[in-house]
Scaffold this active site. Sequence first.
Site, mmCIF file in Angstrom:
data_model
loop_
_atom_site.group_PDB
_atom_site.id
_atom_site.type_symbol
_atom_site.label_atom_id
_atom_site.label_comp_id
_atom_site.label_asym_id
_atom_site.label_seq_id
_atom_site.Cartn_x
_atom_site.Cartn_y
_atom_site.Cartn_z
ATOM 1 N N CYS A 42 -28.847 60.456 6.137
ATOM 2 C CA CYS A 42 -29.150 58.990 5.910
ATOM 3 C C CYS A 42 -28.291 58.299 7.023
ATOM 4 C CB CYS A 42 -28.486 58.562 4.584
ATOM 5 S SG CYS A 42 -28.830 56.849 4.443
ATOM 6 N N ASP A 44 -26.707 55.702 6.781
ATOM 7 C CA ASP A 44 -25.192 54.947 6.428
ATOM 8 C C ASP A 44 -24.297 55.116 7.227
ATOM 9 O OD1 ASP A 44 -22.919 54.565 4.611
ATOM 10 O OD2 ASP A 44 -24.364 54.224 3.145
ATOM 11 N N ARG A 46 -21.157 55.086 6.551
ATOM 12 C CA ARG A 46 -20.032 55.967 6.122
ATOM 13 C C ARG A 46 -20.335 57.450 5.986
ATOM 14 N NH1 ARG A 46 -20.637 52.754 0.658
ATOM 15 N NH2 ARG A 46 -22.674 53.488 1.296
ATOM 16 N N HIS A 98 -26.789 61.573 0.137
ATOM 17 C CA HIS A 98 -25.069 60.906 -0.271
ATOM 18 C C HIS A 98 -24.880 60.170 -1.646
ATOM 19 C CE1 HIS A 98 -25.151 56.917 1.197
ATOM 20 N NE2 HIS A 98 -26.479 57.238 1.798
ATOM 21 N N CYS A 101 -26.521 56.074 -2.242
ATOM 22 C CA CYS A 101 -27.187 55.813 -1.250
ATOM 23 C C CYS A 101 -27.718 54.342 -1.570
ATOM 24 C CB CYS A 101 -28.273 56.801 -0.962
ATOM 25 S SG CYS A 101 -29.133 56.527 0.467
HETATM 26 CO CO CO Z 1 -28.008 56.355 2.259
#
Ligand code: CO
Length: 213
Positions: A42, A44, A46, A98, A101
């Site tokens: 992803c 993302d 983080r 994750h 998400c």
């Molecule tokens: Co995500």
Amino acid sequence: MHEVKQLMLHNRAWAMEQVAEDPQFFSRHVADQKPVFLWIGCSDSRVAPDHFTQALPGGLFIHRNIANLVRHDDPNLMAVIDFAIGVLKIDRIVVCGHYGCGGIKAAFAGAPTEGPLGNWLSHARNVYCDHSSEIDAMPDETAQVNRLVECNVRDQLLSVAATAPVRAAWAEGRDLMLHGWVYDLRDGLLKTLLEIDRNTPLDSVGLPERVLV
Ligand code: CO
């Protein structure tokens, strides 16, 4: 502007540190790359795979998109898989979701439905529709989203398995292994969901055990 300057300064400091610790750190990778893993994760901020696996430059060949989706109509990812298997000769492909998400959360909530983001997330909404009875049975919304995260990794891994380069590699007898993992933001740990190799009967791959509990 301050953030830009800070990023550039951190980059300089990092580059100097690497050379101080290991004078060949950069020169050894200039000519070529020989990564062991193709990582599909992803976007993302983080969830930075080379950070939390301590992979060095040259270790991971990475593709990231919102909600780690593997769509056969995505020319970007299809080219990445083609290159990873055909040219880099990678034999380990990871699809990693994750905890919590945001893309999966939005797909679960049914929005957005329009524009590029809505179009993209429709693929994740399909995953929810396919597994809604399993997901709806979870006790609360957080658990439901995380179960969809896990079901999504399973479905996207099967989608990788159905691509032409993967099928061709298996037909040639290559030891290509597909790994479905999730990253847990709460403890920083990767957790295994499922694995698929050339002997796995793809039509009988069940839903993985819950690990984001
Ligand atoms: Co995500």
